[in-house]
Write a protein that holds these residues in place. Structure first.
Motif, PDB file in Angstrom:
ATOM      1  N   THR A  47       0.847  -1.181   0.000  1.00 55.25           N
ATOM      2  CA  THR A  47       0.000   0.000   0.000  1.00 55.25           C
ATOM      3  C   THR A  47       0.891   1.243   0.000  1.00 55.25           C
ATOM      4  N   ILE A  48       0.591   2.192  -0.870  1.00 54.66           N
ATOM      5  CA  ILE A  48       1.334   3.439  -0.948  1.00 54.66           C
ATOM      6  C   ILE A  48       0.713   4.414   0.052  1.00 54.66           C
ATOM      7  N   ASN A  49       1.551   4.976   0.901  1.00 50.97           N
ATOM      8  CA  ASN A  49       1.081   5.962   1.866  1.00 50.97           C
ATOM      9  C   ASN A  49       0.632   7.204   1.098  1.00 50.97           C
ATOM     10  N   PRO A  50      -0.590   7.703   1.360  1.00 58.92           N
ATOM     11  CA  PRO A  50      -1.085   8.877   0.628  1.00 58.92           C
ATOM     12  C   PRO A  50      -0.214  10.125   0.839  1.00 58.92           C
ATOM     13  N   LEU A  51       0.579  10.149   1.887  1.00 62.69           N
ATOM     14  CA  LEU A  51       1.458  11.297   2.102  1.00 62.69           C
ATOM     15  C   LEU A  51       2.516  11.420   1.014  1.00 62.69           C
ATOM     16  N   ILE A  52       2.835  10.311   0.367  1.00 64.63           N
ATOM     17  CA  ILE A  52       3.844  10.333  -0.695  1.00 64.63           C
ATOM     18  C   ILE A  52       3.403  11.217  -1.852  1.00 64.63           C
ATOM     19  N   THR A  53       2.107  11.310  -2.070  1.00 68.25           N
ATOM     20  CA  THR A  53       1.595  12.112  -3.185  1.00 68.25           C
ATOM     21  C   THR A  53       0.886  13.387  -2.719  1.00 68.25           C
ATOM     22  N   ALA A  54       0.943  13.688  -1.423  1.00 70.43           N
ATOM     23  CA  ALA A  54       0.296  14.907  -0.924  1.00 70.43           C
ATOM     24  C   ALA A  54       0.928  16.129  -1.605  1.00 70.43           C
ATOM     25  N   PRO A  55       0.105  16.978  -2.217  1.00 67.84           N
ATOM     26  CA  PRO A  55       0.665  18.116  -2.952  1.00 67.84           C
ATOM     27  C   PRO A  55       1.120  19.252  -2.038  1.00 67.84           C
ATOM     28  N   PHE A  56       2.264  19.807  -2.361  1.00 67.50           N
ATOM     29  CA  PHE A  56       2.745  21.050  -1.755  1.00 67.50           C
ATOM     30  C   PHE A  56       3.812  21.614  -2.683  1.00 67.50           C
ATOM     31  N   ASP A  57       3.964  22.939  -2.634  1.00 66.00           N
ATOM     32  CA  ASP A  57       4.987  23.588  -3.448  1.00 66.00           C
ATOM     33  C   ASP A  57       5.366  24.919  -2.806  1.00 66.00           C
ATOM     34  N   HIS A  58       6.082  25.764  -3.545  1.00 66.48           N
ATOM     35  CA  HIS A  58       6.564  27.028  -2.978  1.00 66.48           C
ATOM     36  C   HIS A  58       5.428  27.992  -2.638  1.00 66.48           C
ATOM     37  N   ASN A  59       4.227  27.731  -3.095  1.00 68.75           N
ATOM     38  CA  ASN A  59       3.073  28.575  -2.767  1.00 68.75           C
ATOM     39  C   ASN A  59       2.346  28.112  -1.507  1.00 68.75           C
ATOM     40  N   THR A  60       2.699  26.951  -0.984  1.00 73.23           N
ATOM     41  CA  THR A  60       2.050  26.416   0.216  1.00 73.23           C
ATOM     42  C   THR A  60       2.503  27.242   1.417  1.00 73.23           C
ATOM     43  N   ASP A  61       1.544  27.682   2.243  1.00 71.11           N
ATOM     44  CA  ASP A  61       1.939  28.523   3.375  1.00 71.11           C
ATOM     45  C   ASP A  61       2.706  27.711   4.424  1.00 71.11           C
ATOM     46  N   PHE A  62       3.483  28.429   5.226  1.00 70.51           N
ATOM     47  CA  PHE A  62       4.391  27.765   6.166  1.00 70.51           C
ATOM     48  C   PHE A  62       3.667  26.935   7.216  1.00 70.51           C
ATOM     49  N   THR A  63       2.437  27.290   7.572  1.00 64.25           N
ATOM     50  CA  THR A  63       1.721  26.494   8.569  1.00 64.25           C
ATOM     51  C   THR A  63       1.348  25.131   7.999  1.00 64.25           C
ATOM     52  N   GLU A  64       0.964  25.111   6.723  1.00 70.77           N
ATOM     53  CA  GLU A  64       0.659  23.838   6.062  1.00 70.77           C
ATOM     54  C   GLU A  64       1.924  22.999   5.896  1.00 70.77           C
ATOM     55  N   LEU A  65       3.022  23.653   5.522  1.00 69.33           N
ATOM     56  CA  LEU A  65       4.289  22.937   5.390  1.00 69.33           C
ATOM     57  C   LEU A  65       4.710  22.333   6.729  1.00 69.33           C
ATOM     58  N   ALA A  66       4.524  23.094   7.818  1.00 65.70           N
ATOM     59  CA  ALA A  66       4.861  22.585   9.150  1.00 65.70           C
ATOM     60  C   ALA A  66       3.996  21.377   9.503  1.00 65.70           C
ATOM     61  N   ASP A  67       2.695  21.457   9.180  1.00 63.74           N
ATOM     62  CA  ASP A  67       1.808  20.311   9.411  1.00 63.74           C
ATOM     63  C   ASP A  67       2.281  19.095   8.613  1.00 63.74           C
ATOM     64  N   ASN A  68       2.657  19.327   7.361  1.00 68.90           N
ATOM     65  CA  ASN A  68       3.165  18.232   6.528  1.00 68.90           C
ATOM     66  C   ASN A  68       4.407  17.603   7.163  1.00 68.90           C
ATOM     67  N   CYS A  69       5.325  18.420   7.645  1.00 68.75           N
ATOM     68  CA  CYS A  69       6.542  17.903   8.276  1.00 68.75           C
ATOM     69  C   CYS A  69       6.196  16.978   9.440  1.00 68.75           C
ATOM     70  N   GLU A  70       5.251  17.400  10.265  1.00 66.49           N
ATOM     71  CA  GLU A  70       4.832  16.552  11.388  1.00 66.49           C
ATOM     72  C   GLU A  70       4.231  15.239  10.893  1.00 66.49           C
ATOM     73  N   ARG A  71       3.378  15.329   9.879  1.00 70.50           N
ATOM     74  CA  ARG A  71       2.749  14.114   9.344  1.00 70.50           C
ATOM     75  C   ARG A  71       3.789  13.156   8.763  1.00 70.50           C
ATOM     76  N   PHE A  72       4.766  13.693   8.031  1.00 66.71           N
ATOM     77  CA  PHE A  72       5.812  12.839   7.458  1.00 66.71           C
ATOM     78  C   PHE A  72       6.594  12.133   8.557  1.00 66.71           C
ATOM     79  N   CYS A  73       6.957  12.858   9.608  1.00 67.92           N
ATOM     80  CA  CYS A  73       7.717  12.247  10.706  1.00 67.92           C
ATOM     81  C   CYS A  73       6.895  11.192  11.434  1.00 67.92           C
ATOM     82  N   GLU A  74       5.632  11.493  11.714  1.00 72.79           N
ATOM     83  CA  GLU A  74       4.770  10.512  12.374  1.00 72.79           C
ATOM     84  C   GLU A  74       4.642   9.249  11.532  1.00 72.79           C
TER      85      GLU A  74
END
Length: 145
Positions: A3-30
């Motif tokens: 099974t592919i973890n959906p986080l692998i394809t979660a979209p983000f780029d240079h337009n993503t705000d820092f709070t969303e990027l921080a949330d993503n970082c936490e999700r990736f680590c978890e």
């Protein structure tokens, strides 16, 4: 089939705000902590690295106006973020980084960053170990929380 973890394809780029990027970082680590497949762990770590790379240049920029309301409160929160691992975990972190540096397998810039982190963690660790634990009062000696 794996099974592919959906986080692998979660979209983000240079337009993503820092709070969303921080949330993503936490999700990736978890997800990395729970993941058993080594290939998937590396993929999640790569996503974390990509998120951190996008965050780094924004750290000293002003807060965007559209996020000011989100980051404004009427009263102070009961919980403030802090880094306070137990001494045994902190010692383990220092040991792991020291072993990583001893292996001499890191790129020079990464080795420099890891050396800085090791110095900061070791200093914090030493301060915690040497910190007073009891307070002498007129009523006797009391444990410091």
């Amino acid at each position: 089939m794996a099974t592919i973890n959906p986080l692998i394809t979660a979209p983000f780029d240079h337009n993503t705000d820092f709070t969303e990027l921080a949330d993503n970082c936490e999700r990736f680590c978890e997800a990395m902590l729970c993941e058993e497949d080594p290939t998937m762990k590396i993929a999640l770590c790569g996503r974390l690295a990509a998120c951190l790379a996008l965050l780094k240049p924004t750290l000293h920029e002003p807060i965007p106006r559209d996020l000011e309301a989100y980051l404004t409160v009427d009263s102070l929160p009961l919980h403030q973020p802090e880094f306070a691992p137990e001494s045994d975990a902190l010692c383990g972190y220092c040991e792991a980084i020291a072993r990583l540096l001893i292996s001499n397998t890191l790129a020079p810039d990464t080795a420099c960053t890891m050396s800085d982190l090791l110095a900061e963690l070791t200093s914090y660790f030493a301060e915690r170990l040497k910190a007073p634990r009891w307070l002498a009062t007129d009523a006797g000696v009391e444990w410091i929380n």
